[in-house]
Structures are given as structure tokens and as C-alpha cells.
Scaffold this active site. Structure first.
Site, PDB file in Angstrom:
ATOM      1  N   ASP A  74       0.850  -1.186   0.000  1.00  0.00           N
ATOM      2  CA  ASP A  74       0.000   0.000   0.000  1.00  0.00           C
ATOM      3  C   ASP A  74       0.890   1.241   0.000  1.00  0.00           C
ATOM      4  O   ASP A  74       2.014   1.223   0.493  1.00  0.00           O
ATOM      5  CB  ASP A  74      -0.959   0.004   1.194  1.00  0.00           C
ATOM      6  CG  ASP A  74      -0.358  -0.567   2.466  1.00  0.00           C
ATOM      7  OD1 ASP A  74       0.885  -0.711   2.533  1.00  0.00           O
ATOM      8  OD2 ASP A  74      -1.111  -0.876   3.395  1.00  0.00           O
ATOM      9  N   GLU A 144      -5.728   3.242   3.850  1.00  0.00           N
ATOM     10  CA  GLU A 144      -6.199   3.880   5.076  1.00  0.00           C
ATOM     11  C   GLU A 144      -7.675   4.280   4.992  1.00  0.00           C
ATOM     12  O   GLU A 144      -8.339   4.430   6.023  1.00  0.00           O
ATOM     13  CB  GLU A 144      -5.345   5.119   5.404  1.00  0.00           C
ATOM     14  CG  GLU A 144      -3.881   4.830   5.675  1.00  0.00           C
ATOM     15  CD  GLU A 144      -3.646   4.023   6.935  1.00  0.00           C
ATOM     16  OE1 GLU A 144      -4.613   3.768   7.679  1.00  0.00           O
ATOM     17  OE2 GLU A 144      -2.483   3.639   7.177  1.00  0.00           O
TER      18      GLU A 144
END
Length: 414
Positions: A74, A144
Site C-alpha cells: 500500500d 487507510e
């Protein structure tokens, strides 16, 4: 690979990590990071596609017949003001999706994840004799936000690229550098964040009888919600309910018309999750009715993460390979964690097993026992803290070696 032997790390990767740390970007804004990723993957010989789910980048490297392994990193940062004192600390600010100017910090270590995967991709491309099959590297946006993995799947990830036979990934954690941890089965909690709007009737502070006070309504709601976990969920189940934000009014002598709560739940079982959500709705509507509110409250989902489930056999295969590399004493079982992740979506959408582990990234000298009972785990800065930053070495070398080891385990040479 002998025990405690890391692969050689490109010295430019340390500078790359510091650069990414200085230039964090929020979810779906990772344009600079994605550009760097694409350039490095192309230089390593990958077929590269950018713009998958806005800022996602995918690289494909085919190396003969055999299975396909997906490696995921990520890329996004957090709206946190860094307070590490590092000479490469972030001072960046940006505008979030609400239009608010916010500080930005890689307080969860995604800059390290990105650097490790770029290093592993280059190492594997340079040593194709050590593996056979297809390598699919996925640099994902917006973890997130809980949206990036699903957005990539919705943008045709498995229509446009090979479907993996295994999904591999790692997350840096406040464990001693040199340790790796993984838990089979349900490993990371499902998470639901909700916004609750309670509508009352405003009035002057001197005339409360003319109001339906949403502040009192909110206070009663917060207290009553605590009983959803303590009195409605079995004692053998693991669940958390947190009210993280409450806002109402702007003046001491004015009873406002509305109050807003933001809350989060964590759970591992779909039945438990449903029971908590039902309990929240019942409590919110019940407290509004008790207060005499004439307008119904609203409950809106802010974000959602599914439970992350490690395939026991797949994780076992990967951790066995790590034990041969690091030694069995350096492989830990952290148990099921209450943190949340969206990496599992990449596995379930492909019908592939997931093998996802934690990479120790904290100075080992801060620990005593170095295992999951170590009291330092409660005191060292953790992910999402403004003080969090992994030690670059040996974390970077270990992270690259872990990914390379996993690929060579799942895509062995023919």
C-alpha cells in the site's frame, strides 16, 4: 538461503525510502509515489500499468510456466503531523477529500512497504533462475480509507491482469526488527466506522424547556452504547466499540439543534458484527425517542474493512520458509489483532489463499524478551502515532528478503 542471510540491498533504496517519507500522499492522491513506482518497475523489466483505481500501479513479470503470485504494497499516508525529529521527517500538508488542509505523514509505514516491494521486484527480476511463473506486483492506493483494494478489483484488476494463485504481503509493526509474526485464520478485525446525527430542537440556554436537547441525547447515547458490547455480545467473542468523536454546538449559552457522534466497531465474526450494528441502531433510535425528538436520527457508514483471514496452510508454508532464513525463534504468533486492513479483498476476490505477515521494524535494543509478552510492546511508538517511524536497517533489508523468500517458496524454479 542460509539462516540470517539477507539478499544484497540496492543502496539507492535507502534514499528512496527517505524521499517517499518526506513526500507522503493521502489515499487516491499518490500520484508522485505512483510515478516513482512505475519508473522503477519499468527499469526492472516489468510490464507496467498505471492509473488502476486512480493511482494504483500494477507490474507483471512472466518467467516461464507456473503459478502466479501477487505481492501487494500500500502507498498512502495519514493526515497526521509527524513528530519524530528525523532529518527526513515529513513537513507536507495537503487538502483532504473534505477540502480541509491537513498535515500528512507516513505514520503507518506504507513508504517502507513500497520501498521493500520495489527492492524485491528488482531482485527477482535480476535473478530469474531462482523462480518460475508469473509475478504480479500491486501497489495499492487508499488502504487507510478502506477503499483501495476494492477499487482496484472494481477497476478490473483480475480481468486485466493474471489471477493469482496466492496473495502475499506484509505490514511493518512495532516488533523488534529481525522478527516476523503471523497468525493463521482470522488475523485482523473487521472494522465499521459510522457517523450518527442526532436531531433535536435548539433554544436559548436559559430556556431548556423549549428545546429537545441533542447534547443530553448524545451523552445518554454514548453511555448506553457501552452496554452493547458488555451486555449483548458473548463473553467468548472479541469486539470493540469506540466513540471517537462527539460534536454539538458552538456557544455556552445556546442549546444546539444537532449533535454528531463518530464511532467505530471491531469484530471478527459476521454474526457478532450484525448484532453490534443492530444494537447501535436500536440504542440511537431509542434514545432519540426517549428524548422526544420529532426527527429521526441518521446513521451513515463512513468506512468499512472486512476481516482479514490468513489461509492457515498458506501462511504456514511462508512462515516455515522464514524460519529457515531467520531461525524459528524469530517467528512469532501475535494472535488475532484488532487492527484492520483491506488486503484480504485481493485474495477473496481472486479465490486465492492469503499469506500476510507482520515485519518487525523497531530498534531491538528497546525490548527485553523480544516476544509477544514483551512489555515494550505497550510503550514503543506504534503505527498511526506521530512518533512512529521504523528503523531503516535492518528493517528494509529484512522486508525485501521476506518478499523474495516468499516468492521463491511459492514460485520455485522448475
Amino acid at each position: 538461503m542460509a539462516a540470517h542471510e539477507n539478499i544484497a540491498v540496492d543502496p539507492t533504496l535507502t534514499d528512496l525510502y527517505k524521499d517517499l517519507h518526506r513526500h507522503p500522499e493521502l489515499g487516491f492522491q499518490e500520484h508522485r509515489t505512483a510515478g516513482i513506482v512505475a519508473h522503477r518497475l519499468q527499469a526492472s523489466g516489468f510490464d507496467v500499468t498505471t492509473g488502476v483505481a486512480v493511482t494504483g500501479t500494477v507490474g507483471v513479470l512472466r518467467n516461464g510456466s507456473g503459478p502466479t503470485a501477487l505481492l501487494r504494497a500500500d502507498m498512502d499516508a495519514l493526515p497526521v503531523e509527524e513528530d519524530t525529529g528525523l532529518d527526513y521527517a515529513s513537513t507536507a500538508t495537503t487538502t483532504d477529500r473534505s477540502g480541509t488542509s491537513v498535515p500528512v505523514d507516513h505514520a503507518c509505514g506504507h513508504d517502507l512497504h513500497t520501498t521493500c516491494l520495489l527492492g524485491a521486484a528488482a531482485a527477482l527480476a535480476a535473478d530469474r533462475a531462482s523462480w518460475t511463473g508469473t509475478l504480479l506486483v500491486v501497489f495499492q492506493p487508499a488502504e487507510e480509507l478502506g477503499e483501495g483494494a476494492q477499487a482496484m478489483v472494481d477497476d478490473g484488476l483480475y480481468d486485466r491482469f493474471p489471477t493469482p494463485d496466492v496473495v502475499l504481503g506484509q505490514h511493518v509493526a512495532p516488533l523488534p526488527a529481525g522478527k516476523i509474526a503471523g497468525h493463521p485464520g482470522a488475523s485482523y478485525a473487521g472494522s465499521d466506522s459510522l457517523r450518527v446525527l442526532l436531531v433535536g430542537r435548539g433554544a436559548h440556554g436559559s430556556m431548556p424547556e423549549a428545546s429537545i436537547d441533542p447534547v443530553v441525547m448524545a451523552a445518554e447515547t454514548v453511555l448506553r452504547l457501552q452496554a452493547v458490547i458488555s451486555r449483548e455480545i458473548p463473553s467468548t467473542a472479541t469486539a470493540v466499540l469506540t466513540v471517537g468523536s462527539i460534536h454539538a454546538g458552538d456557544a455556552a449559552n445556546v442549546i444546539p439543534g444537532e449533535a454528531e457522534l463518530q464511532l467505530n466497531i471491531r469484530s471478527y465474526d459476521t454474526g457478532v458484527r450484525r448484532r453490534i450494528l443492530d444494537g447501535i441502531e436500536r440504542v440511537v433510535r431509542g434514545e432519540a425517542a426517549t428524548a422526544g425528538a420529532t426527527d429521526e436520527p441518521t446513521i451513515t457508514e463512513i468506512e468499512r474493512f472486512p476481516v482479514v483471514v490468513n489461509d492457515p496452510a498458506a501462511l504456514g508454508t511462508t512462515l516455515d520458509a522464514f524460519a529457515k532464513w531467520l531461525g524459528p525463534d524469530n517467528i512469532l504468533d501475535p494472535g488475532a489483532g484488532a487492527g484492520s486492513e483491506d488486503v484480504g479483498i485481493l485474495a477473496t476476490s481472486a479465490g486465492a489463499p492469503l499469506s500476510y505477515w507482520l515485519l518487525g521494524g523497531t530498534d531491538p535494543s528497546l525490548f527485553t524478551t523480544g516476544d509477544m509478552s514483551d512489555p515494550a510492546l505497550l510503550t514503543v511508538p506504534s503505527n498511526h502515532s506521530p512518533h512512529y517511524a521504523p528503523v531503516i536497517q535492518p528493517t528494509l533489508a529484512n522486508g525485501i528478503t521476506a518478499l523474495v523468500t516468499a516468492v521463491r517458496t511459492w514460485l520455485p524454479p522448475s
